[in-house]
Structures are given as C-alpha cells and as structure tokens.
Design an enzyme around this catalytic site. Structure first.
Site, mmCIF file in Angstrom:
data_model
loop_
_atom_site.group_PDB
_atom_site.id
_atom_site.type_symbol
_atom_site.label_atom_id
_atom_site.label_comp_id
_atom_site.label_asym_id
_atom_site.label_seq_id
_atom_site.Cartn_x
_atom_site.Cartn_y
_atom_site.Cartn_z
ATOM 1 N N GLU A 31 -18.923 12.161 -6.382
ATOM 2 C CA GLU A 31 -18.626 10.803 -5.939
ATOM 3 C C GLU A 31 -19.906 10.118 -5.468
ATOM 4 O O GLU A 31 -20.589 10.607 -4.579
ATOM 5 C CB GLU A 31 -17.597 10.821 -4.802
ATOM 6 C CG GLU A 31 -17.283 9.449 -4.223
ATOM 7 C CD GLU A 31 -16.833 8.442 -5.287
ATOM 8 O OE1 GLU A 31 -17.624 7.508 -5.571
ATOM 9 O OE2 GLU A 31 -15.737 8.611 -5.851
ATOM 10 N N PHE A 35 -14.887 7.587 -1.069
ATOM 11 C CA PHE A 35 -13.705 8.299 -1.547
ATOM 12 C C PHE A 35 -12.537 7.326 -1.646
ATOM 13 O O PHE A 35 -12.337 6.474 -0.780
ATOM 14 C CB PHE A 35 -13.342 9.433 -0.591
ATOM 15 C CG PHE A 35 -13.668 10.808 -1.122
ATOM 16 C CD1 PHE A 35 -14.984 11.149 -1.395
ATOM 17 C CD2 PHE A 35 -12.675 11.740 -1.339
ATOM 18 C CE1 PHE A 35 -15.299 12.410 -1.891
ATOM 19 C CE2 PHE A 35 -12.970 12.999 -1.830
ATOM 20 C CZ PHE A 35 -14.277 13.338 -2.115
ATOM 21 N N THR A 38 -12.024 2.108 -6.201
ATOM 22 C CA THR A 38 -11.964 0.661 -6.053
ATOM 23 C C THR A 38 -10.719 0.209 -5.305
ATOM 24 O O THR A 38 -10.792 -0.603 -4.381
ATOM 25 C CB THR A 38 -11.997 -0.005 -7.444
ATOM 26 O OG1 THR A 38 -13.231 0.301 -8.082
ATOM 27 C CG2 THR A 38 -11.858 -1.518 -7.334
ATOM 28 N N HIS A 453 24.404 -11.518 -3.994
ATOM 29 C CA HIS A 453 24.415 -12.982 -3.852
ATOM 30 C C HIS A 453 24.387 -13.327 -2.364
ATOM 31 O O HIS A 453 25.125 -12.741 -1.584
ATOM 32 C CB HIS A 453 25.663 -13.567 -4.492
ATOM 33 C CG HIS A 453 25.824 -15.039 -4.237
ATOM 34 N ND1 HIS A 453 25.122 -15.992 -4.946
ATOM 35 C CD2 HIS A 453 26.572 -15.723 -3.319
ATOM 36 C CE1 HIS A 453 25.458 -17.193 -4.496
ATOM 37 N NE2 HIS A 453 26.339 -17.054 -3.498
#
Length: 473
Positions: A31, A35, A38, A453
């Site tokens: 990495e 960690f 994105t 509803h």
C-alpha cells in the site's frame, strides 16, 4: 528478495480478499497510501458524510413552498470535517493495524510504492527509504485511480501532489481544508463536480461551476441531464461551453482566464476545485514489465474472471474497470477471491446491471440503458415517465418537475433501464435494480406485492403499471 504465494497491491476492495480459506498462503499487501483506498479516505464515504449536513443546511430553501420560514445561521465547517475524519482516520488506522497484527500471521504489509520490474517481480520503494523486492506466484492489482488534472497554464502538472493548505485542490484534498471558503470555482461537469457543488452551495459558499460541454452529467439519460443542468443553473453560477485557459494563484485566491460563448472573461475565487475525472493507476505500476496489457484509456485489460493478460495476475476496481464505483470493486473482489480459492471452477463477474447515484441536488440514480442508447443500439423498448408530483409523497413535498423513467422490452416486459431524478433517488431505484437482476417482469413486480401508501416507493409502482402489457404471455 522475498517470495510470497500471493501479492495484493492496494488496500481498497483488495483488502477484503484475505480470508480463512487463504490462511495457508503467505500474502504480501503493498500500500502506497492510506488503508481503505479511495472510497474510505477521499471518495464515496466522506463525501456522503458531507452531503447529509448539506441537505440539512439546504432545508430552509425547500421549506418555503411548504409554509416553513427558516434560515441557515451558521455552518461549523471544522466541526463537520473533524467529526467525519475522526471516524474515517480511525477506521484507516485500525485497518492497517489489524493487517500488521499477530491476528494476521500469514500477511506482511509493505508501506511503499510498487513497480513491476519483470513478470512476477515487484520492486517496492518503501516509505522508510528502503527498497524491497517481492516475487509472487499470483498477484492481485487493486491500486485504484487518482484525480486527473488537465494541462492548463498556471496549474500544476498532472499528477503533482496537492495539499489541504493549497488554493487549488482535487477531491483528494478539498474535504480537509481548514475553513469554509466564501467562494469556490469548480472545474468539471461530472458527478464529483456535481456533488461538491451541492455541498458548498448548501453551506453558503458562492459557487461558480465551469464546464466545457453544453450540459452537466451528459452520460446520463438526456432528460435527466437537461433537468439537472436547469436546476443547477438556477442555484449557482454555471458556465457551460466554457474552457479555463489559464489560472493564476495570488492575493485572495485564484484568478481564472476563461473563454466561452461570451468571449474571454475572468472569474476570481478563494479556491479552485479541479474535478475533471480520475485516471487508473496502471501506469504507476509499470504493468507492461509484467506482461499486462492496458486499453486506450490506460486501464488494465481483464477477462470475465478478472484475469489480466499475464498468467496468475488478477485486477479489480478502478485500475481495470470503467465503472469507478465501490460496489463494483467489491463485487469484483469477491469474484477474484473465489477464483483464487477455486482455480478449477472459476466464477465470472456480473456486470449486466450496474447502478449508480449522484448525490447532488436533486439526487439522481440510474441503471441500465438510456433512451438514447436503446435507440442507438436498435433495441426495441417502451417507456413510462412517472412524475413525483403525481404521487401522494410528491404532494407532501410540493415536488415539481422530478420524475422516474423506466424502459422495458415490449415483448417480455422485462426492464431495460431506469432513471430517477428527485428526492431519495438512490433508494427509490433499488426495487428496479432487483427486478432487472432477477429477470422479473415489470407488471409482475408492480402487481405481485404490496406497496406502502403513501411512500416514495409508489413512484416505482405507478411507473411500472404505466408500461404497456408485454406482448408475450
């Protein structure tokens, strides 16, 4: 040189691959950044944690039509930011600590930037200044993507680092700034630009959005794009068909030289957010040295099993997918995990019905074909557009103009696409994703269950009931 049974590059969705069935393998995790990838650190999670406070801040504007006269008095940017990132940073740190702990005895974490030097060989420039050379029987590429910065005079070169204290930002840094700007210019017309424009506009920042094309979110259904563009233009300054020719940082912010329908002009803002897309990180890994092909967009080429063109190397997520979506990367990670465990009985990735949402104002969600795509591909279809204004939950909101559009096969009645623009669109669309994924007919979905509803889900019920009955029994 250290040898591993499996080398995983990137800790976004790739970090979910190690599991009890792979505990007998020696696994290296490489990495180069935080960690979690994105989504956790600079993408979907923190942005949506900003979107909800933005919705609350913007509530006063929506209340006027309902007889509620309120106003926004203050936004505690630092409080919002620190609440969000105290959680995000804690998760990031815990994820790293877990993989480095005795609880993962078969896993070794390498914090640094890896580049292939030969098939099956990766050289890692460690953050502590050293170098490690790793070899592996199998590799998984999950190194994601990075913000793309266009070549504009006065901007830094594409790929250069941005920082929270800068005047010019990408989505990687804009959420970490120390104070709410009075004004911001946003370059871009896609979903990242749309979401940040919503956040800053809701918080009271003066927003100028600059877009090269004639509309926002042009990859969406044309009716959705048209309405979103119209509503955005009514909310903040939107400059369409306009290019940034140069940028100059100085004084109170950044001065942009623009060229558009009105000729040359300038805009000044405290900050500039460059939100013009993301680029796969394949080029940063020197994948060619490993025999891995990339397409014309720079993404790693994979087959239906997520295998690259190099034997024993898989890829997933933004580095190989045109769909820069966390739920797609998660699905592909599950596919790769299965195929690592069961190489003689591999499963293929299912990319048939990939949904997505834009958390702007109004919210948008979509799945499947647009009308333009159906026409362009010669796909027979019938369509129904259902207005929020025509259901009771829409009356409650005095909603005007927003809608759900569904497309279906006229013969089978199976759905081909769905497009929603309006309140809670990302939730409203889910029954349609399910119907498409399981091959359910529109009329069966509409008539074969109760619909609460009055709830927003009646939008789906009425849209499906409005489609013509299928010609096949």
């Amino acid at each position: 040189m250290q040898h591993f049974d499996l080398v995983i590059i990137g800790t976004g969705s790739g970090n979910s691959i190690p599991c009890p069935e792979l505990e007998h393998l020696s696994i290296a995790i490489v990495e180069d950044n935080l960690f979690g990838g994105t989504c956790l650190n600079v993408g979907c999670i923190p942005t949506k944690m900003f979107v909800h406070p933005a919705e609350l801040a913007d509530a006063a504007r929506h209340g006027r039509a309902l007889g509620v006269d309120s106003q926004l008095t203050a936004v505690d940017w630092l409080g919002i930011r620190d609440r969000i990132f105290s959680r995000i940073d804690g998760i990031e740190a815990a994820g790293r600590a877990y993989r480095e702990s005795p609880e993962c005895p078969n896993i070794t974490v390498f914090s640094g930037h890896g580049r292939f030097t030969a098939p099956g060989e990766l050289r890692v420039s460690m953050h502590d200044g050293g170098t490690q050379v790793l070899t592996g029987d199998r590799f998984v590429l999950g190194a994601g993507s990075r913000a793309q910065v266009p070549s504009i005079d006065g901007l830094r070169e594409p790929g250069a680092a941005f920082h929270a204290t800068d005047t010019i930002h990408t989505s990687d840094t804009i959420m970490r700034i120390d104070s709410l700007p009075k004004s911001i210019a946003i370059l871009g017309g896609g979903y990242v630009a749309a979401e940040f424009a919503n956040i800053f506009s809701s918080f009271g920042t003066r927003v100028t959005q600059i877009v090269r094309g004639p509309a926002l979110l042009r990859h969406l259904d044309s009716d959705v794009s048209e309405l979103f563009t119209k509503e955005t233009a009514a909310r903040h300054e939107l400059l369409l068909n306009t290019e940034v020719k140069h940028a100059k940082v100085g004084g109170a912010g950044v001065v942009l030289g623009l060229e558009g329908p009105g000729g040359q002009q300038t805009r000044t803002a405290e900050l500039l957010l460059v939100a013009t897309g993301r680029r796969a990180n394949a080029d940063t890994l020197n994948v060619a040295a490993a025999g891995i092909d990339v397409d014309r967009h720079g993404r790693v080429v994979v087959d239906e099993f997520q295998r690259t063109t190099a034997d024993g190397i898989f890829a997933l997520g933004d580095i190989s997918s045109e769909h820069q979506l966390k739920h797609v990367a998660n699905h592909e990670a599950r596919v790769v995990q299965h195929n690592l465990i069961h190489p003689a009985a591999m499963m293929s990735a299912d990319h048939r019905f990939i949904p997505a949402a834009v958390f702007g104002e109004p919210q948008i969600a979509y799945v499947g074909l647009t009308e333009d795509q159906a026409l362009g591909q010669g796909v027979p279809y019938v369509a129904k557009t259902q207005a929020y204004a025509d259901i009771a939950a829409g009356w409650a909101r005095e909603d005007s103009g927003h809608f759900l559009k569904v497309l279906a096969d006229p013969a089978t009645g199976k759905l081909l696409g769905a497009h929603v623009i309006g309140p809670d669109a990302a939730t409203v669309i889910q029954p349609l994703i399910q119907a498409m994924s399981f091959g359910q007919r529109a009329h069966d979905v509409a008539r074969g269950q109760y619909w609460i509803h009055p709830a927003l889900s009646e939008l789906v019920e009425n849209a499906l009931l409005g489609l013509p009955a299928p010609t096949e029994p």
